[in-house]
Design a protein around this motif. Sequence first.
Motif, short mmCIF file in Angstrom:
data_model
loop_
_atom_site.label_atom_id
_atom_site.label_comp_id
_atom_site.label_asym_id
_atom_site.label_seq_id
_atom_site.Cartn_x
_atom_site.Cartn_y
_atom_site.Cartn_z
N ARG A 85 30.85 154.12 59.91
CA ARG A 85 31.42 155.40 59.13
C ARG A 85 32.54 154.91 58.73
O ARG A 85 32.65 154.46 58.93
N THR A 86 32.68 155.72 57.61
CA THR A 86 33.56 155.56 56.25
C THR A 86 34.46 156.95 56.14
O THR A 86 34.01 158.43 56.53
N THR A 87 35.87 157.19 55.54
CA THR A 87 36.87 157.73 55.03
C THR A 87 36.46 157.16 53.67
O THR A 87 36.19 155.84 53.61
N GLU A 88 37.42 158.18 52.93
CA GLU A 88 37.72 157.64 51.93
C GLU A 88 38.41 155.46 51.91
O GLU A 88 37.76 155.49 50.79
N HIS A 89 39.35 155.93 53.10
CA HIS A 89 40.06 154.29 52.66
C HIS A 89 39.68 153.23 53.52
O HIS A 89 40.38 152.23 53.60
N ALA A 90 38.52 153.98 54.70
CA ALA A 90 38.51 152.77 56.27
C ALA A 90 37.29 153.30 56.67
O ALA A 90 36.74 153.83 55.71
N ILE A 91 36.95 151.64 57.06
CA ILE A 91 35.57 151.70 57.14
C ILE A 91 35.60 151.52 59.00
O ILE A 91 36.57 150.11 59.79
N GLN A 92 34.86 152.10 59.66
CA GLN A 92 34.81 151.74 61.33
C GLN A 92 33.94 151.40 61.30
O GLN A 92 32.57 151.70 61.37
#
Length: 120
Positions: A85-92
């Motif tokens: 799962r990713t957001t613009e700034h992070a990888i979970q």
Amino acid sequence: MGVKAASIDEYLDEVDPASRQELERIRVLVTRLVPSVEESMSYGMPTLKYKNRALVYFTASKRHLSFFPSSWAIEELKDRLTDYRTTEHAIQFTLEKPLPTPLIEDLVRVHVREIDADRQ
């Protein structure tokens, strides 16, 4: 975490042992790859800085861990991040599905390249 950690070590002292081990792996890996990084806390997160700019952040929460290499690195390597799962700034990611070492290295290299090019 009741009191805001003043250092990465203080932050990691409050993380469960399994998550702490994974975050330590990332810390060591990035430091080996970029020996000039400086450790700090920023936005309440462990931060490794390069040329006085945040290179990566990393955190632990109840359900996942997060790695923040930069939006540029995430965008450039998005084809290798489809299992996360990713957001613009992070990888979970989780302990069951950690980020592979070569992927972390490549994400860091992209961000180092962008900092070296003075990308803002």
